[in-house]
Design a protein around this motif. Structure first.
Motif, PDB file in Angstrom:
ATOM      1  N   LEU A 241      49.720 -62.264  19.621  1.00  0.00           N
ATOM      2  CA  LEU A 241      48.696 -63.248  19.979  1.00  0.00           C
ATOM      3  C   LEU A 241      48.265 -64.068  18.764  1.00  0.00           C
ATOM      4  CD1 LEU A 241      46.646 -60.982  22.382  1.00  0.00           C
ATOM      5  CD2 LEU A 241      47.839 -63.101  23.026  1.00  0.00           C
ATOM      6  N   ALA A 242      48.059 -63.411  17.626  1.00  0.00           N
ATOM      7  CA  ALA A 242      47.669 -64.126  16.406  1.00  0.00           C
ATOM      8  C   ALA A 242      48.751 -65.129  16.022  1.00  0.00           C
ATOM      9  CB  ALA A 242      47.411 -63.136  15.272  1.00  0.00           C
TER      10      ALA A 242
ATOM     11  N   GLU B 231      44.487 -61.007   3.441  1.00  0.00           N
ATOM     12  CA  GLU B 231      44.039 -59.849   4.213  1.00  0.00           C
ATOM     13  C   GLU B 231      44.573 -58.592   3.530  1.00  0.00           C
ATOM     14  OE1 GLU B 231      44.932 -60.635   8.656  1.00  0.00           O
ATOM     15  OE2 GLU B 231      46.333 -61.852   7.493  1.00  0.00           O
ATOM     16  N   VAL B 232      43.737 -57.546   3.452  1.00  0.00           N
ATOM     17  CA  VAL B 232      44.158 -56.286   2.849  1.00  0.00           C
ATOM     18  C   VAL B 232      43.968 -55.184   3.891  1.00  0.00           C
ATOM     19  CG1 VAL B 232      43.843 -54.663   0.947  1.00  0.00           C
ATOM     20  CG2 VAL B 232      43.403 -57.114   0.581  1.00  0.00           C
ATOM     21  N   TYR B 233      45.050 -54.435   4.146  1.00  0.00           N
ATOM     22  CA  TYR B 233      45.038 -53.367   5.144  1.00  0.00           C
ATOM     23  C   TYR B 233      45.495 -52.050   4.534  1.00  0.00           C
ATOM     24  CZ  TYR B 233      44.879 -57.095   8.625  1.00  0.00           C
ATOM     25  OH  TYR B 233      44.513 -58.196   9.370  1.00  0.00           O
ATOM     26  N   LEU B 234      44.998 -50.957   5.075  1.00  0.00           N
ATOM     27  CA  LEU B 234      45.560 -49.643   4.821  1.00  0.00           C
ATOM     28  C   LEU B 234      46.499 -49.386   5.989  1.00  0.00           C
ATOM     29  CD1 LEU B 234      45.649 -47.106   3.129  1.00  0.00           C
ATOM     30  CD2 LEU B 234      43.769 -46.204   4.477  1.00  0.00           C
ATOM     31  N   LEU B 235      47.765 -49.210   5.696  1.00  0.00           N
ATOM     32  CA  LEU B 235      48.799 -49.050   6.715  1.00  0.00           C
ATOM     33  C   LEU B 235      49.239 -47.594   6.757  1.00  0.00           C
ATOM     34  CD1 LEU B 235      50.597 -50.895   8.593  1.00  0.00           C
ATOM     35  CD2 LEU B 235      52.292 -50.791   6.780  1.00  0.00           C
TER      36      LEU B 235
ATOM     37  N   ARG C 181      44.204 -50.500   9.153  1.00  0.00           N
ATOM     38  CA  ARG C 181      42.748 -50.614   9.033  1.00  0.00           C
ATOM     39  C   ARG C 181      42.434 -51.731   8.048  1.00  0.00           C
ATOM     40  NH1 ARG C 181      39.295 -46.747   5.879  1.00  0.00           N
ATOM     41  NH2 ARG C 181      41.211 -45.563   5.953  1.00  0.00           N
ATOM     42  N   LEU C 182      41.641 -52.698   8.480  1.00  0.00           N
ATOM     43  CA  LEU C 182      41.282 -53.834   7.639  1.00  0.00           C
ATOM     44  C   LEU C 182      40.339 -53.379   6.532  1.00  0.00           C
ATOM     45  CD1 LEU C 182      41.469 -56.916   7.165  1.00  0.00           C
ATOM     46  CD2 LEU C 182      39.484 -57.152   8.676  1.00  0.00           C
ATOM     47  N   LEU C 183      40.735 -53.633   5.283  1.00  0.00           N
ATOM     48  CA  LEU C 183      39.915 -53.269   4.128  1.00  0.00           C
ATOM     49  C   LEU C 183      39.138 -54.470   3.588  1.00  0.00           C
ATOM     50  CD1 LEU C 183      42.414 -50.994   2.155  1.00  0.00           C
ATOM     51  CD2 LEU C 183      40.624 -50.302   3.771  1.00  0.00           C
ATOM     52  N   GLU C 184      39.738 -55.654   3.651  1.00  0.00           N
ATOM     53  CA  GLU C 184      39.079 -56.842   3.104  1.00  0.00           C
ATOM     54  C   GLU C 184      39.782 -58.100   3.585  1.00  0.00           C
ATOM     55  OE1 GLU C 184      37.781 -58.790  -1.198  1.00  0.00           O
ATOM     56  OE2 GLU C 184      38.818 -56.879  -1.176  1.00  0.00           O
ATOM     57  N   THR C 185      39.008 -59.163   3.690  1.00  0.00           N
ATOM     58  CA  THR C 185      39.557 -60.488   3.977  1.00  0.00           C
ATOM     59  C   THR C 185      38.890 -61.473   3.032  1.00  0.00           C
ATOM     60  OG1 THR C 185      39.737 -59.975   6.320  1.00  0.00           O
ATOM     61  CG2 THR C 185      39.876 -62.280   5.728  1.00  0.00           C
ATOM     62  N   GLN C 186      39.674 -62.332   2.443  1.00  0.00           N
ATOM     63  CA  GLN C 186      39.132 -63.407   1.614  1.00  0.00           C
ATOM     64  C   GLN C 186      39.707 -64.721   2.090  1.00  0.00           C
ATOM     65  OE1 GLN C 186      39.652 -62.804  -2.576  1.00  0.00           O
ATOM     66  NE2 GLN C 186      38.321 -61.024  -2.614  1.00  0.00           N
TER      67      GLN C 186
ATOM     68  N   PRO D 275      45.477 -65.680  11.232  1.00  0.00           N
ATOM     69  CA  PRO D 275      45.693 -64.331  10.708  1.00  0.00           C
ATOM     70  C   PRO D 275      45.137 -63.277  11.669  1.00  0.00           C
ATOM     71  CG  PRO D 275      44.675 -65.748   9.043  1.00  0.00           C
ATOM     72  CD  PRO D 275      44.634 -66.487  10.359  1.00  0.00           C
ATOM     73  N   LEU D 276      45.708 -62.086  11.637  1.00  0.00           N
ATOM     74  CA  LEU D 276      45.214 -60.984  12.457  1.00  0.00           C
ATOM     75  C   LEU D 276      43.728 -60.750  12.216  1.00  0.00           C
ATOM     76  CD1 LEU D 276      45.633 -58.551  14.362  1.00  0.00           C
ATOM     77  CD2 LEU D 276      46.322 -57.232  12.350  1.00  0.00           C
ATOM     78  N   ALA D 277      43.283 -60.860  10.976  1.00  0.00           N
ATOM     79  CA  ALA D 277      41.873 -60.617  10.644  1.00  0.00           C
ATOM     80  C   ALA D 277      40.936 -61.534  11.424  1.00  0.00           C
ATOM     81  CB  ALA D 277      41.645 -60.775   9.145  1.00  0.00           C
ATOM     82  N   THR D 278      41.386 -62.723  11.794  1.00  0.00           N
ATOM     83  CA  THR D 278      40.567 -63.632  12.593  1.00  0.00           C
ATOM     84  C   THR D 278      40.236 -62.992  13.935  1.00  0.00           C
ATOM     85  OG1 THR D 278      41.479 -65.578  11.520  1.00  0.00           O
ATOM     86  CG2 THR D 278      40.493 -65.917  13.703  1.00  0.00           C
ATOM     87  N   LEU D 279      41.233 -62.392  14.577  1.00  0.00           N
ATOM     88  CA  LEU D 279      40.995 -61.749  15.873  1.00  0.00           C
ATOM     89  C   LEU D 279      40.153 -60.485  15.725  1.00  0.00           C
ATOM     90  CD1 LEU D 279      44.436 -62.217  17.673  1.00  0.00           C
ATOM     91  CD2 LEU D 279      42.409 -63.702  17.683  1.00  0.00           C
ATOM     92  N   LEU D 280      40.196 -59.867  14.551  1.00  0.00           N
ATOM     93  CA  LEU D 280      39.382 -58.675  14.286  1.00  0.00           C
ATOM     94  C   LEU D 280      37.981 -59.058  13.803  1.00  0.00           C
ATOM     95  CD1 LEU D 280      42.016 -56.424  12.472  1.00  0.00           C
ATOM     96  CD2 LEU D 280      41.300 -56.330  14.868  1.00  0.00           C
ATOM     97  N   ALA D 281      37.647 -60.337  13.848  1.00  0.00           N
ATOM     98  CA  ALA D 281      36.362 -60.862  13.402  1.00  0.00           C
ATOM     99  C   ALA D 281      36.099 -60.493  11.951  1.00  0.00           C
ATOM    100  CB  ALA D 281      35.226 -60.385  14.314  1.00  0.00           C
ATOM    101  N   GLU D 282      37.183 -60.279  11.196  1.00  0.00           N
ATOM    102  CA  GLU D 282      37.108 -59.934   9.775  1.00  0.00           C
ATOM    103  C   GLU D 282      36.199 -58.732   9.521  1.00  0.00           C
ATOM    104  OE1 GLU D 282      36.508 -63.498   7.463  1.00  0.00           O
ATOM    105  OE2 GLU D 282      38.103 -64.534   8.538  1.00  0.00           O
TER     106      GLU D 282
END
Length: 174
Positions: A56-57, A97-101, A84-89, A63-70
């Protein structure tokens, strides 16, 4: 995904789709998912998998983070994989976007392309994995990195008998 996150994702998805002037049917077709499933996701009554959210993104060009509302800490999963989203700038040059995968032992995941100018940087912190574009996957171990342009389909595969953990940084330009 919690019901609270599902509601937020649904709202962000619906707003972004409408901002792009897309009908429910048009977005469902572009993302390769059912119209009924998309409607349920937008209404917050269905949890979207990581794979579905990436599709969808990609179709929406965000970016995926947009759909996750950052939302820092937001976690989405598909069978064998979670992020798991760790940070978005948001920078002048794009989004980071920074994720723990996490990949379960033996897990394989294929991700759709994320568009032009999107680069992934992966640092492995546990296990061994093969990652990257479908025809040019790279094996990495603990402390090693892999970087690739993720315009096309790419894969993550846990190697060996154990799970894999990594930090994944996705940089979108433009």
């Amino acid at each position: 995904m919690t019901s609270d996150l599902a509601a937020v994702v649904g709202e962000r998805l619906r707003t972004t789709r409408r901002d792009r002037g897309l009908s429910l049917a048009a977005l469902a077709e572009q993302a390769g998912i059912g119209k009924g499933s998309l409607s349920e996701i937008e209404n917050g009554s269905r949890n979207a998998t990581l794979g579905t959210l990436y599709a969808l993104a990609g179709a929406l060009g965000v970016p995926l983070a947009t759909l996750l509302a950052e939302r820092v800490g937001a976690e989405v999963a598909s069978p064998g994989i979670s992020a798991r989203l760790l940070e978005t700038q948001r920078l002048e040059t794009g989004v980071v976007e920074v994720y723990l995968l996490h990949l379960d032992a033996g897990a394989r995941h294929e991700s759709p392309g994320h568009g032009r100018g999107v680069v992934e940087h992966l640092l492995l912190t546990r296990g061994r994995a093969a990652v990257g574009p479908v025809r040019r996957m790279t094996e990495v171990g603990v402390g090693e990195t892999a970087t690739w342009e993720s315009r096309g389909r790419h894969r993550y595969r846990a190697l060996g008998d154990g799970p894999v953990d990594a930090v994944l940084v996705i940089r979108s330009c433009g």
